[in-house]
Design a protein around this motif. Structure first.
Motif, PDB file in Angstrom:
ATOM      1  N   SER A  11       0.917  -1.163  -0.014  1.00 22.38           N
ATOM      2  CA  SER A  11      -0.045  -0.169   0.009  1.00 22.38           C
ATOM      3  C   SER A  11       0.783   1.058   0.109  1.00 22.38           C
ATOM      4  CB  SER A  11      -0.935   0.054   1.281  1.00 22.38           C
ATOM      5  OG  SER A  11      -0.269   0.069   2.432  1.00 22.38           O
ATOM      6  N   GLY A  12       1.881   1.165   0.782  1.00 27.78           N
ATOM      7  CA  GLY A  12       2.871   2.360   0.911  1.00 27.78           C
ATOM      8  C   GLY A  12       3.801   2.594  -0.454  1.00 27.78           C
ATOM      9  N   TYR A  13       4.162   1.625  -0.744  1.00 31.75           N
ATOM     10  CA  TYR A  13       4.946   1.499  -2.238  1.00 31.75           C
ATOM     11  C   TYR A  13       4.099   2.050  -3.272  1.00 31.75           C
ATOM     12  CZ  TYR A  13       7.879   0.031  -6.248  1.00 31.75           C
ATOM     13  OH  TYR A  13       8.728   0.078  -7.201  1.00 31.75           O
ATOM     14  N   LEU A  14       3.020   1.457  -3.595  1.00 35.52           N
ATOM     15  CA  LEU A  14       2.226   1.832  -4.727  1.00 35.52           C
ATOM     16  C   LEU A  14       1.721   3.299  -4.570  1.00 35.52           C
ATOM     17  CD1 LEU A  14      -0.029  -1.454  -5.287  1.00 35.52           C
ATOM     18  CD2 LEU A  14       2.072  -0.664  -6.566  1.00 35.52           C
ATOM     19  N   PHE A  15       1.096   3.709  -3.417  1.00 38.12           N
ATOM     20  CA  PHE A  15       0.540   4.927  -3.264  1.00 38.12           C
ATOM     21  C   PHE A  15       1.543   5.863  -3.254  1.00 38.12           C
ATOM     22  CE2 PHE A  15      -1.440   8.054  -0.318  1.00 38.12           C
ATOM     23  CZ  PHE A  15      -2.471   8.513  -1.555  1.00 38.12           C
ATOM     24  N   ARG A  16       2.544   5.779  -2.564  1.00 34.27           N
ATOM     25  CA  ARG A  16       3.769   6.799  -2.333  1.00 34.27           C
ATOM     26  C   ARG A  16       4.704   6.711  -3.202  1.00 34.27           C
ATOM     27  NH1 ARG A  16       3.806   8.791   3.463  1.00 34.27           N
ATOM     28  NH2 ARG A  16       5.966   9.104   3.214  1.00 34.27           N
ATOM     29  N   LYS A  17       5.132   5.874  -3.703  1.00 35.74           N
ATOM     30  CA  LYS A  17       6.430   5.777  -4.498  1.00 35.74           C
ATOM     31  C   LYS A  17       5.885   5.709  -6.183  1.00 35.74           C
ATOM     32  CE  LYS A  17       9.753   5.300  -1.629  1.00 35.74           C
ATOM     33  NZ  LYS A  17      10.517   6.210  -1.107  1.00 35.74           N
ATOM     34  N   LYS A  18       4.967   5.083  -6.429  1.00 37.88           N
ATOM     35  CA  LYS A  18       4.370   4.833  -7.805  1.00 37.88           C
ATOM     36  C   LYS A  18       3.357   5.754  -8.068  1.00 37.88           C
ATOM     37  CE  LYS A  18       7.364   1.754  -8.967  1.00 37.88           C
ATOM     38  NZ  LYS A  18       8.067   1.940 -10.328  1.00 37.88           N
ATOM     39  N   ALA A  19       2.838   6.440  -7.250  1.00 43.25           N
ATOM     40  CA  ALA A  19       1.654   7.484  -7.510  1.00 43.25           C
ATOM     41  C   ALA A  19       0.474   6.913  -7.981  1.00 43.25           C
ATOM     42  CB  ALA A  19       2.150   8.597  -8.064  1.00 43.25           C
ATOM     43  N   TYR A  20       0.070   5.650  -7.485  1.00 43.15           N
ATOM     44  CA  TYR A  20      -0.992   4.931  -7.835  1.00 43.15           C
ATOM     45  C   TYR A  20      -2.089   5.375  -7.148  1.00 43.15           C
ATOM     46  CZ  TYR A  20       0.855   1.042 -10.429  1.00 43.15           C
ATOM     47  OH  TYR A  20       1.611   0.119 -11.323  1.00 43.15           O
ATOM     48  N   ASN A  21      -3.661   5.672  -7.799  1.00 47.60           N
ATOM     49  CA  ASN A  21      -4.873   5.906  -7.327  1.00 47.60           C
ATOM     50  C   ASN A  21      -4.900   5.089  -6.066  1.00 47.60           C
ATOM     51  OD1 ASN A  21      -7.762   4.953  -6.745  1.00 47.60           O
ATOM     52  ND2 ASN A  21      -7.759   6.771  -8.133  1.00 47.60           N
ATOM     53  N   LEU A  22      -5.198   5.965  -5.108  1.00 51.90           N
ATOM     54  CA  LEU A  22      -5.668   5.393  -3.600  1.00 51.90           C
ATOM     55  C   LEU A  22      -6.248   4.144  -3.556  1.00 51.90           C
ATOM     56  CD1 LEU A  22      -5.605   5.550  -0.672  1.00 51.90           C
ATOM     57  CD2 LEU A  22      -7.252   7.275  -0.781  1.00 51.90           C
ATOM     58  N   TYR A  23      -7.461   4.120  -4.308  1.00 49.91           N
ATOM     59  CA  TYR A  23      -8.473   2.858  -4.338  1.00 49.91           C
ATOM     60  C   TYR A  23      -7.542   1.604  -5.170  1.00 49.91           C
ATOM     61  CZ  TYR A  23     -12.115   5.915  -2.780  1.00 49.91           C
ATOM     62  OH  TYR A  23     -12.911   6.610  -2.188  1.00 49.91           O
ATOM     63  N   LEU A  24      -7.135   2.053  -6.030  1.00 46.63           N
ATOM     64  CA  LEU A  24      -6.181   0.690  -6.973  1.00 46.63           C
ATOM     65  C   LEU A  24      -5.132   0.431  -6.107  1.00 46.63           C
ATOM     66  CD1 LEU A  24      -5.992  -0.766  -9.521  1.00 46.63           C
ATOM     67  CD2 LEU A  24      -4.389   0.998 -10.352  1.00 46.63           C
ATOM     68  N   SER A  25      -4.396   1.217  -5.336  1.00 46.53           N
ATOM     69  CA  SER A  25      -3.175   0.862  -4.459  1.00 46.53           C
ATOM     70  C   SER A  25      -3.794  -0.180  -3.374  1.00 46.53           C
ATOM     71  CB  SER A  25      -2.626   1.976  -3.932  1.00 46.53           C
ATOM     72  OG  SER A  25      -1.908   2.639  -4.619  1.00 46.53           O
ATOM     73  N   LEU A  26      -5.069   0.220  -2.661  1.00 42.86           N
ATOM     74  CA  LEU A  26      -5.700  -0.527  -1.651  1.00 42.86           C
ATOM     75  C   LEU A  26      -6.099  -1.760  -2.075  1.00 42.86           C
ATOM     76  CD1 LEU A  26      -6.853  -0.743   1.133  1.00 42.86           C
ATOM     77  CD2 LEU A  26      -9.074   0.104   0.321  1.00 42.86           C
ATOM     78  N   ILE A  27      -6.821  -1.833  -3.245  1.00 40.96           N
ATOM     79  CA  ILE A  27      -7.317  -3.175  -3.790  1.00 40.96           C
ATOM     80  C   ILE A  27      -6.109  -4.153  -4.246  1.00 40.96           C
ATOM     81  CG2 ILE A  27      -8.708  -4.222  -5.674  1.00 40.96           C
ATOM     82  CD1 ILE A  27     -10.540  -1.792  -5.420  1.00 40.96           C
ATOM     83  N   ILE A  28      -4.968  -3.596  -4.850  1.00 33.93           N
ATOM     84  CA  ILE A  28      -3.810  -4.327  -5.093  1.00 33.93           C
ATOM     85  C   ILE A  28      -3.183  -4.833  -4.070  1.00 33.93           C
ATOM     86  CG2 ILE A  28      -1.830  -4.337  -6.245  1.00 33.93           C
ATOM     87  CD1 ILE A  28      -2.831  -2.122  -8.260  1.00 33.93           C
ATOM     88  N   ALA A  29      -3.053  -4.123  -2.985  1.00 33.31           N
ATOM     89  CA  ALA A  29      -2.370  -4.521  -1.722  1.00 33.31           C
ATOM     90  C   ALA A  29      -3.332  -5.632  -0.911  1.00 33.31           C
ATOM     91  CB  ALA A  29      -2.283  -3.323  -0.927  1.00 33.31           C
ATOM     92  N   MET A  30      -4.560  -5.480  -0.853  1.00 38.32           N
ATOM     93  CA  MET A  30      -5.537  -6.381  -0.518  1.00 38.32           C
ATOM     94  C   MET A  30      -5.544  -7.800  -1.153  1.00 38.32           C
ATOM     95  SD  MET A  30      -8.717  -3.769   0.505  1.00 38.32           S
ATOM     96  CE  MET A  30      -9.580  -5.158   1.076  1.00 38.32           C
ATOM     97  N   ILE A  31      -5.392  -7.823  -2.369  1.00 34.86           N
ATOM     98  CA  ILE A  31      -5.110  -9.096  -3.144  1.00 34.86           C
ATOM     99  C   ILE A  31      -4.008  -9.778  -3.039  1.00 34.86           C
ATOM    100  CG2 ILE A  31      -5.321 -10.123  -5.412  1.00 34.86           C
ATOM    101  CD1 ILE A  31      -7.616  -7.843  -6.150  1.00 34.86           C
ATOM    102  N   PHE A  32      -2.871  -8.788  -3.139  1.00 35.50           N
ATOM    103  CA  PHE A  32      -1.439  -9.682  -2.930  1.00 35.50           C
ATOM    104  C   PHE A  32      -1.130  -9.782  -1.701  1.00 35.50           C
ATOM    105  CE2 PHE A  32       3.213  -8.733  -2.154  1.00 35.50           C
ATOM    106  CZ  PHE A  32       3.734  -9.672  -3.079  1.00 35.50           C
ATOM    107  N   GLY A  33      -1.827  -9.302  -0.542  1.00 36.49           N
ATOM    108  CA  GLY A  33      -1.593  -9.865   0.908  1.00 36.49           C
ATOM    109  C   GLY A  33      -2.262 -11.093   0.991  1.00 36.49           C
ATOM    110  N   ARG A  34      -3.427 -11.100   0.529  1.00 39.04           N
ATOM    111  CA  ARG A  34      -4.063 -12.507   0.612  1.00 39.04           C
ATOM    112  C   ARG A  34      -3.412 -13.674  -0.170  1.00 39.04           C
ATOM    113  NH1 ARG A  34      -7.763  -8.676   1.756  1.00 39.04           N
ATOM    114  NH2 ARG A  34      -9.331  -9.276   3.333  1.00 39.04           N
ATOM    115  N   PHE A  35      -2.765 -13.260  -1.191  1.00 35.92           N
ATOM    116  CA  PHE A  35      -1.801 -14.401  -1.956  1.00 35.92           C
ATOM    117  C   PHE A  35      -0.719 -14.722  -1.222  1.00 35.92           C
ATOM    118  CE2 PHE A  35       2.014 -14.889  -4.488  1.00 35.92           C
ATOM    119  CZ  PHE A  35       1.485 -16.186  -5.070  1.00 35.92           C
ATOM    120  N   ILE A  36       0.089 -13.743  -0.412  1.00 38.47           N
ATOM    121  CA  ILE A  36       0.905 -14.078   0.454  1.00 38.47           C
ATOM    122  C   ILE A  36       0.491 -14.828   1.717  1.00 38.47           C
ATOM    123  CG2 ILE A  36       2.622 -12.952   2.021  1.00 38.47           C
ATOM    124  CD1 ILE A  36       3.433 -12.742  -0.874  1.00 38.47           C
ATOM    125  N   SER A  37      -0.626 -14.402   2.012  1.00 41.66           N
ATOM    126  CA  SER A  37      -1.020 -15.196   3.249  1.00 41.66           C
ATOM    127  C   SER A  37      -1.418 -16.647   2.850  1.00 41.66           C
ATOM    128  CB  SER A  37      -2.586 -14.761   3.567  1.00 41.66           C
ATOM    129  OG  SER A  37      -3.144 -15.541   4.540  1.00 41.66           O
TER     130      SER A  37
END
Length: 175
Positions: free
Chosen positions: A92-118
């Motif tokens: 969430s921090g990397y996408l939003f702060r470093k890559k300047a992705y949209n807040l919602y897109l950063s959130l959804i990608i982080a949530m999906i990726f985190g579940r994959f890691i889980s």
């Protein structure tokens, strides 16, 4: 690594929220595994403080919760959650702060990726214990059972991030 006192204090606040919110949920009987109270402070930490703090707070929070309260159980739940929440906080921090992705897109990608890691962490941890990883059961527990928590995160986190960032910029300009 430059550690700013203000960032350290904020990360401590996110860690404290990550400990207090699940405790309140368990104490009042609200279903933490459905509403996901530990996830919100970690995601906020990633968005507000960036990927380093998000990763660290995400990894520490479930382990510390397990040691202090016994919830979640350390093996395999708290360990797999540590990797899941670390992924949330980092991405969430990397996408939003470093890559300047949209807040919602950063959130959804982080949530999906985190579940994959889980899922990956659970697969490995259960495999080490000689137990079977059931993908269907994991998918239900990762996406279906906590649907209300996921919806709450998608609604609340962007509102909170926008409010905190807006107020922090006002304080920085005036202070």
């Amino acid at each position: 690594m430059n550690i700013n006192t203000k960032e350290l204090v904020k990360s401590g606040l996110f860690l404290a929220l990550g400990l207090i919110l699940p405790y309140i949920f368990h104490f009042t009987g609200m279903p933490g595994d459905i509403l996901l109270p530990m996830h919100i402070p970690v995601l906020l930490c990633g968005f507000i403080l960036g990927e380093r703090y998000g990763l660290l707070i995400g990894f520490i929070t479930p382990l510390l919760n397990s040691v202090i309260t016994g919830m979640p159980p350390i093996y395999p739940v708290a360990i797999s959650m540590a990797f899941e929440l670390a992924a949330y906080g980092w991405l969430s921090g990397y996408l939003f702060r470093k890559k300047a992705y949209n807040l919602y897109l950063s959130l959804i990608i982080a949530m999906i990726f985190g579940r994959f890691i889980s899922g990956l962490a659970n697969y490995l941890l259960l495999g080490f214990a000689g137990k079977t990883f059931a993908l269907k059961l994991f998918m239900i527990n990762a996406f279906v059972k906590p649907i209300w928590g996921i919806i709450i995160q998608i609604i609340i986190i962007p509102i909170m991030v926008k409010s905190i960032v807006k107020n922090d910029k006002v304080v920085s300009l005036n202070g």
